[in-house]
Design a protein around this motif. Structure first.
Motif, PDB file in Angstrom:
ATOM      1  N   HIS A 112      59.834  25.096  72.955  1.00  0.00           N
ATOM      2  CA  HIS A 112      58.581  25.558  72.361  1.00  0.00           C
ATOM      3  C   HIS A 112      58.051  24.862  71.719  1.00  0.00           C
ATOM      4  CE1 HIS A 112      56.124  27.151  68.620  1.00  0.00           C
ATOM      5  NE2 HIS A 112      55.216  27.217  70.520  1.00  0.00           N
ATOM      6  N   PHE A 113      57.460  23.815  70.929  1.00  0.00           N
ATOM      7  CA  PHE A 113      57.383  22.912  70.216  1.00  0.00           C
ATOM      8  C   PHE A 113      56.206  22.962  69.477  1.00  0.00           C
ATOM      9  CE2 PHE A 113      55.288  18.730  68.630  1.00  0.00           C
ATOM     10  CZ  PHE A 113      56.717  18.263  67.686  1.00  0.00           C
ATOM     11  N   GLY A 114      56.325  23.416  67.807  1.00  0.00           N
ATOM     12  CA  GLY A 114      54.654  22.846  66.976  1.00  0.00           C
ATOM     13  C   GLY A 114      54.817  23.643  66.491  1.00  0.00           C
ATOM     14  N   PRO A 115      54.119  23.656  65.685  1.00  0.00           N
ATOM     15  CA  PRO A 115      52.085  22.767  65.888  1.00  0.00           C
ATOM     16  C   PRO A 115      52.567  22.111  64.875  1.00  0.00           C
ATOM     17  CG  PRO A 115      52.374  25.308  64.220  1.00  0.00           C
ATOM     18  CD  PRO A 115      53.030  25.236  64.619  1.00  0.00           C
ATOM     19  N   THR A 116      52.031  20.796  65.373  1.00  0.00           N
ATOM     20  CA  THR A 116      51.747  19.894  64.640  1.00  0.00           C
ATOM     21  C   THR A 116      50.587  19.176  64.894  1.00  0.00           C
ATOM     22  OG1 THR A 116      52.874  17.581  64.148  1.00  0.00           O
ATOM     23  CG2 THR A 116      52.340  18.040  66.510  1.00  0.00           C
ATOM     24  N   ARG A 117      49.581  18.190  64.156  1.00  0.00           N
ATOM     25  CA  ARG A 117      48.249  17.338  64.336  1.00  0.00           C
ATOM     26  C   ARG A 117      48.163  17.045  65.396  1.00  0.00           C
ATOM     27  NH1 ARG A 117      43.684  17.692  62.146  1.00  0.00           N
ATOM     28  NH2 ARG A 117      42.579  16.302  62.284  1.00  0.00           N
ATOM     29  N   GLY A 118      47.649  17.031  66.778  1.00  0.00           N
ATOM     30  CA  GLY A 118      47.272  16.516  67.796  1.00  0.00           C
ATOM     31  C   GLY A 118      46.302  17.264  68.647  1.00  0.00           C
ATOM     32  N   THR A 119      46.530  16.406  69.695  1.00  0.00           N
ATOM     33  CA  THR A 119      45.212  17.133  70.880  1.00  0.00           C
ATOM     34  C   THR A 119      46.121  17.715  71.926  1.00  0.00           C
ATOM     35  OG1 THR A 119      45.381  15.178  72.001  1.00  0.00           O
ATOM     36  CG2 THR A 119      43.854  15.193  70.076  1.00  0.00           C
ATOM     37  N   ASN A 120      45.164  19.040  72.717  1.00  0.00           N
ATOM     38  CA  ASN A 120      45.632  19.774  73.839  1.00  0.00           C
ATOM     39  C   ASN A 120      46.211  18.738  74.834  1.00  0.00           C
ATOM     40  OD1 ASN A 120      45.741  22.370  74.930  1.00  0.00           O
ATOM     41  ND2 ASN A 120      44.673  21.051  76.987  1.00  0.00           N
ATOM     42  N   ASN A 121      45.243  17.596  75.063  1.00  0.00           N
ATOM     43  CA  ASN A 121      45.786  16.688  75.871  1.00  0.00           C
ATOM     44  C   ASN A 121      47.389  16.463  76.095  1.00  0.00           C
ATOM     45  OD1 ASN A 121      43.950  16.833  78.022  1.00  0.00           O
ATOM     46  ND2 ASN A 121      42.691  15.097  77.494  1.00  0.00           N
ATOM     47  N   ILE A 122      47.417  15.433  75.182  1.00  0.00           N
ATOM     48  CA  ILE A 122      48.825  15.255  74.185  1.00  0.00           C
ATOM     49  C   ILE A 122      50.335  16.455  74.427  1.00  0.00           C
ATOM     50  CG2 ILE A 122      50.275  14.389  72.186  1.00  0.00           C
ATOM     51  CD1 ILE A 122      47.617  12.700  71.348  1.00  0.00           C
ATOM     52  N   GLY A 123      49.789  17.001  73.859  1.00  0.00           N
ATOM     53  CA  GLY A 123      50.165  18.644  74.211  1.00  0.00           C
ATOM     54  C   GLY A 123      50.821  18.828  75.492  1.00  0.00           C
ATOM     55  N   GLU A 124      49.546  18.202  76.694  1.00  0.00           N
ATOM     56  CA  GLU A 124      49.841  18.851  77.830  1.00  0.00           C
ATOM     57  C   GLU A 124      51.217  17.409  78.334  1.00  0.00           C
ATOM     58  OE1 GLU A 124      49.063  21.064  79.715  1.00  0.00           O
ATOM     59  OE2 GLU A 124      47.132  22.423  78.610  1.00  0.00           O
ATOM     60  N   PHE A 125      50.830  17.154  78.094  1.00  0.00           N
ATOM     61  CA  PHE A 125      51.574  15.097  78.402  1.00  0.00           C
ATOM     62  C   PHE A 125      52.670  15.732  77.938  1.00  0.00           C
ATOM     63  CE2 PHE A 125      53.577  11.462  76.871  1.00  0.00           C
ATOM     64  CZ  PHE A 125      53.430  10.808  78.741  1.00  0.00           C
ATOM     65  N   LEU A 126      53.071  15.602  76.716  1.00  0.00           N
ATOM     66  CA  LEU A 126      54.361  15.901  76.744  1.00  0.00           C
ATOM     67  C   LEU A 126      55.112  17.388  76.761  1.00  0.00           C
ATOM     68  CD1 LEU A 126      54.366  15.311  72.646  1.00  0.00           C
ATOM     69  CD2 LEU A 126      55.007  13.769  74.299  1.00  0.00           C
ATOM     70  N   ALA A 127      55.255  18.335  77.119  1.00  0.00           N
ATOM     71  CA  ALA A 127      55.080  19.397  77.433  1.00  0.00           C
ATOM     72  C   ALA A 127      55.974  18.306  79.086  1.00  0.00           C
ATOM     73  CB  ALA A 127      53.631  20.412  77.579  1.00  0.00           C
ATOM     74  N   ILE A 128      54.985  18.709  79.772  1.00  0.00           N
ATOM     75  CA  ILE A 128      55.522  18.103  81.210  1.00  0.00           C
ATOM     76  C   ILE A 128      57.043  16.804  81.484  1.00  0.00           C
ATOM     77  CG2 ILE A 128      55.516  16.144  82.885  1.00  0.00           C
ATOM     78  CD1 ILE A 128      52.153  17.206  82.890  1.00  0.00           C
ATOM     79  N   VAL A 129      57.031  16.043  80.183  1.00  0.00           N
ATOM     80  CA  VAL A 129      58.330  15.117  79.261  1.00  0.00           C
ATOM     81  C   VAL A 129      58.778  15.617  79.106  1.00  0.00           C
ATOM     82  CG1 VAL A 129      58.625  13.179  78.833  1.00  0.00           C
ATOM     83  CG2 VAL A 129      56.436  12.980  79.890  1.00  0.00           C
ATOM     84  N   HIS A 130      58.590  16.774  78.663  1.00  0.00           N
ATOM     85  CA  HIS A 130      59.755  17.567  77.865  1.00  0.00           C
ATOM     86  C   HIS A 130      60.054  18.094  78.439  1.00  0.00           C
ATOM     87  CE1 HIS A 130      61.275  20.460  73.809  1.00  0.00           C
ATOM     88  NE2 HIS A 130      61.908  20.004  74.668  1.00  0.00           N
ATOM     89  N   GLY A 131      60.030  18.916  80.036  1.00  0.00           N
ATOM     90  CA  GLY A 131      60.458  19.796  81.033  1.00  0.00           C
ATOM     91  C   GLY A 131      61.309  18.830  81.760  1.00  0.00           C
ATOM     92  N   LEU A 132      60.482  17.359  82.180  1.00  0.00           N
ATOM     93  CA  LEU A 132      61.029  16.756  83.297  1.00  0.00           C
ATOM     94  C   LEU A 132      62.690  16.092  82.441  1.00  0.00           C
ATOM     95  CD1 LEU A 132      58.779  14.423  83.883  1.00  0.00           C
ATOM     96  CD2 LEU A 132      59.988  16.282  85.980  1.00  0.00           C
ATOM     97  N   ALA A 133      62.622  15.964  81.427  1.00  0.00           N
ATOM     98  CA  ALA A 133      63.840  15.561  80.711  1.00  0.00           C
ATOM     99  C   ALA A 133      65.109  16.524  80.183  1.00  0.00           C
ATOM    100  CB  ALA A 133      63.445  15.270  78.976  1.00  0.00           C
ATOM    101  N   LEU A 134      64.374  17.909  79.700  1.00  0.00           N
ATOM    102  CA  LEU A 134      65.655  19.140  80.318  1.00  0.00           C
ATOM    103  C   LEU A 134      65.799  19.040  81.059  1.00  0.00           C
ATOM    104  CD1 LEU A 134      66.522  21.335  77.656  1.00  0.00           C
ATOM    105  CD2 LEU A 134      64.363  23.326  79.414  1.00  0.00           C
ATOM    106  N   ILE A 135      65.727  19.300  82.527  1.00  0.00           N
ATOM    107  CA  ILE A 135      65.697  19.814  83.903  1.00  0.00           C
ATOM    108  C   ILE A 135      67.185  18.781  84.287  1.00  0.00           C
ATOM    109  CG2 ILE A 135      65.033  20.107  86.055  1.00  0.00           C
ATOM    110  CD1 ILE A 135      62.579  20.666  85.446  1.00  0.00           C
ATOM    111  N   LYS A 136      66.630  17.575  83.541  1.00  0.00           N
ATOM    112  CA  LYS A 136      67.667  17.145  84.003  1.00  0.00           C
ATOM    113  C   LYS A 136      68.334  16.222  82.651  1.00  0.00           C
ATOM    114  CE  LYS A 136      67.812  11.565  85.349  1.00  0.00           C
ATOM    115  NZ  LYS A 136      67.682  11.214  86.634  1.00  0.00           N
TER     116      LYS A 136
END
Length: 212
Positions: A112-136
């Motif tokens: 889980h990350f946040g909250p911080t000022r941003g947009t939903n699309n940015i959050g969705e993008f970062l969530a996918i990359v966070h997941g990819l990096a964590l899995i690897k």
């Protein structure tokens, strides 16, 4: 060792402040309408506990809901026995944004990350990359990530977050995160499948924050 977190439970078995995610889960798991949130300092947590939860999780929040669980044979994509579901929530656009990832079929929150000022699309993008990096990084046996954001999936495939959010002192740290995420995508390969969660057919994604 990860940074300490303080978990505020406004509505749960025993409302209060908890210093571990496990203890927090014991208060909210199976509790309908549970309201909770993590904070970086005890001072913030104490201030939040003495305030309305809706100041922190949105006035339309049913709760910062515990994720839904799916049985292994009900994962939407045939052949998958496990996956990661990610989602973001934003109060306003831009506004306070946070994202998380939950494990399927168990429904445990993995990050889980946040909250911080941003947009939903940015959050969705970062969530996918966070997941990819964590899995690897952790060598998890999780073959797929579900996201309900076509934009975010497209940005990940293009290795670029195409946000129109203005870079300001208030959003500087977020843009540094975006740059790190883009750099990770350019420098790493992965076999994890990124799949679109079809909300109309399957209901809300299990990582949903329950604020609609």
């Amino acid at each position: 060792m990860g940074k300490a977190k303080f978990y505020v439970v406004w509505e749960g078995v025993n409302p209060g402040i908890y210093t571990s995610w496990t203890d927090c889960q014991l208060q909210i798991k199976g509790y309908e309408g549970a309201k909770y949130k993590s904070f970086d300092t005890r001072e913030e947590a104490e201030r939040a506990l003495n305030s309305s939860p809706f100041h922190y999780i949105g006035k339309n929040a049913k709760a910062q809901a515990t994720p839904k669980s799916l049985a292994p044979d009900t994962l939407p994509t045939p052949g998958l026995t496990s996956a990661l579901a990610v989602d973001a929530a934003c109060s306003g656009n831009p506004g306070p944004m946070e994202y998380r990832g939950v494990y399927l079929p168990g429904g445990q929150q993995i990050f889980h990350f946040g909250p911080t000022r941003g947009t939903n699309n940015i959050g969705e993008f970062l969530a996918i990359v966070h997941g990819l990096a964590l899995i690897k990084q952790q060598n998890y046996n999780i073959p797929a990530i579900y996201s309900d954001s076509a934009n975010a999936i497209s940005w990940v495939n293009q290795k670029r977050c195409k946000t129109k959010l203005e870079r300001t002192p208030q959003t500087e740290e977020l843009f540094k995160m975006i740059e790190r995420a883009e750099k990770w995508l350019r420098e790493h390969t992965y076999t994890t499948r990124i799949l679109k969660w079809e909300t109309k057919s399957w209901g809300e994604i299990p990582a949903d924050f329950g604020r609609k």
